[in-house]
Design an enzyme around this catalytic site. Structure first.
Site, PDB file in Angstrom:
ATOM      1  N   LYS A   1      94.143  64.678 -15.685  1.00 59.79           N
ATOM      2  CA  LYS A   1      93.519  65.992 -15.776  1.00 59.79           C
ATOM      3  C   LYS A   1      94.525  67.016 -15.255  1.00 59.79           C
ATOM      4  CE  LYS A   1      88.619  64.791 -15.501  1.00 59.79           C
ATOM      5  NZ  LYS A   1      88.218  65.549 -16.707  1.00 59.79           N
TER       6      LYS A   1
ATOM      7  N   LYS B   1      81.172  62.111 -26.035  1.00 55.35           N
ATOM      8  CA  LYS B   1      80.434  61.789 -24.821  1.00 55.35           C
ATOM      9  C   LYS B   1      78.946  61.751 -25.198  1.00 55.35           C
ATOM     10  CE  LYS B   1      83.529  63.774 -21.322  1.00 55.35           C
ATOM     11  NZ  LYS B   1      84.609  64.477 -22.048  1.00 55.35           N
TER      12      LYS B   1
END
Length: 366
Positions: A168, A276
């Site tokens: 990230k 997701k």
């Protein structure tokens, strides 16, 4: 034999506690509130089906103050429905009866109903992950933090045997993030370790292409969501000119009409999409995205969204049923102090289902 069955439904909130301060683009996470759904039925005596509805704060479209009331209302309505015994028809009913504005609840209901339908063993649908013990390759996730914290995570993941690492980025200085990527590439080339980065929309449109040019030096597999969602024209231009393949993530959230999904994919033409299920509306919604992507030669992978092991197990079994070809984003099972005991295990960069291990008694949570 009855042609349909009815359920009694209830839920309970559950607060998951992180083992560390989990840095994200939306701040530092220390806890994650989720909701377990339990279904029982006179047609399935002595068993129960479990699902999880866990919206992500600041990201899910059902992250709302009245979520618990909405969940209670949906479960009350579910008790009035006569469900068929066929998976496909159950999915159709849920798509009609549970609003697209409540994607995590729809996913939780899918999971609980399929679990109940298959004997309450946390088994949802045919898949080699559960049926044959075939592992799913996963990426090792590197959380945001200072440079030393991120570098320590990288070393740990490589020592654990991960050959696909996802960082990230966007929380520290861009040059320091490039230094982290360079340090990996000094030790491992792109054939030894696959590198993914996730910007969570952190780049400004004006300088995104320049930053992607810098990142290309490190032979990245892909970058997730380089600029903020909703800027289709800018994202499309980026995907046409990028030296690093782009994967859409947040861009898909809240898009539910088939026509709009098709238009998004055709206007942006990304190299990948990331699914997701908790954020997109569950298994059926994710299948629709995948079908549309594959027909346009767009790659995909599936990622968990900080669910407990109940949700992660459902996502893993769904993923396995699709015979994925690249590492998936399912390495979140060890994040919490108080996750539920389960047969899920991570070893050497893969997720396994170990049938010899037992689940926590979920009835005790209610």
């Amino acid at each position: 034999m009855a042609s349909s069955f009815k359920v009694k439904a209830r839920y309970t909130p559950y607060l998951l506690r992180f083992k560390f301060d989990a840095g994200t683009s939306r701040g530092v996470l220390r806890t994650k509130k989720t909701y377990l759904i339990q279904l029982i039925s006179a047609d399935f005596p002595g068993t129960a089906g479990y699902g999880e509805a866990g919206p992500l704060a600041g990201l899910s479209i059902d992250d709302r103050e009245d979520f618990e009331r909405q969940l209670a209302d949906v479960l009350s309505e579910m008790e009035q429905i006569s469900f068929p015994f066929q998976e496909a028809k159950i999915m159709e009913i849920l798509a009609q009866k549970v609003s697209f504005q409540l994607p995590s609840i729809r996913f939780g209901m899918e999971t609980a109903l399929l679990d109940l339908l298959n004997g309450g063993k946390r088994y949802l649908l045919p898949n080699d992950f559960y049926d044959k013990g075939r592992p799913i390759p996963i990426n090792g996730l590197i959380w945001m933090g200072d440079k030393e914290f991120m570098y320590r995570q990288i070393r740990e993941k490589l020592e654990q045997g991960f050959d696909c690492i996802k960082l990230k980025i966007g929380s520290i200085d861009f040059e320091q993030e490039c230094e982290l990527l360079a340090s990996i590439r000094k030790q491992f080339d792109e054939h030894e370790v696959t590198l993914r980065v996730d910007a969570n929309g952190a780049f400004a449109s004006a300088d995104a292409l320049g930053k992607l040019g810098n990142l290309a030096k490190y032979k990245l597999h892909s970058i997730e969501q380089p600029i903020q969602q909703g800027n289709w024209e800018e994202m499309g231009a980026l995907c046409r000119n990028t030296p690093v393949p782009v994967a859409l993530d947040e861009e898909l959230i809240g898009i539910h009409e088939p026509f709009t999904k098709q238009r998004l994919l055709e206007e942006i033409q990304p190299q990948y999409i990331i699914l997701k299920p908790t954020l997109l509306g569950g298994i059926a919604a994710s299948r629709e995205w995948i079908k549309m992507a594959e027909s346009r030669n767009i790659g995909w992978w599936i990622t968990s969204a900080l669910e407990s092991n109940v949700g992660l197990n459902a996502i893993a079994q769904f993923t396995s049923s699709l015979n994925p070809e690249v590492p998936q984003g399912l390495g979140t099972g060890k994040l919490y102090h108080n996750n539920f005991e389960s047969p899920l295990a991570m070893m050497g960069g893969e997720l396994y289902y170990q049938k010899g291990k037992k689940w926590s008694n979920l009835k005790e949570v209610f």
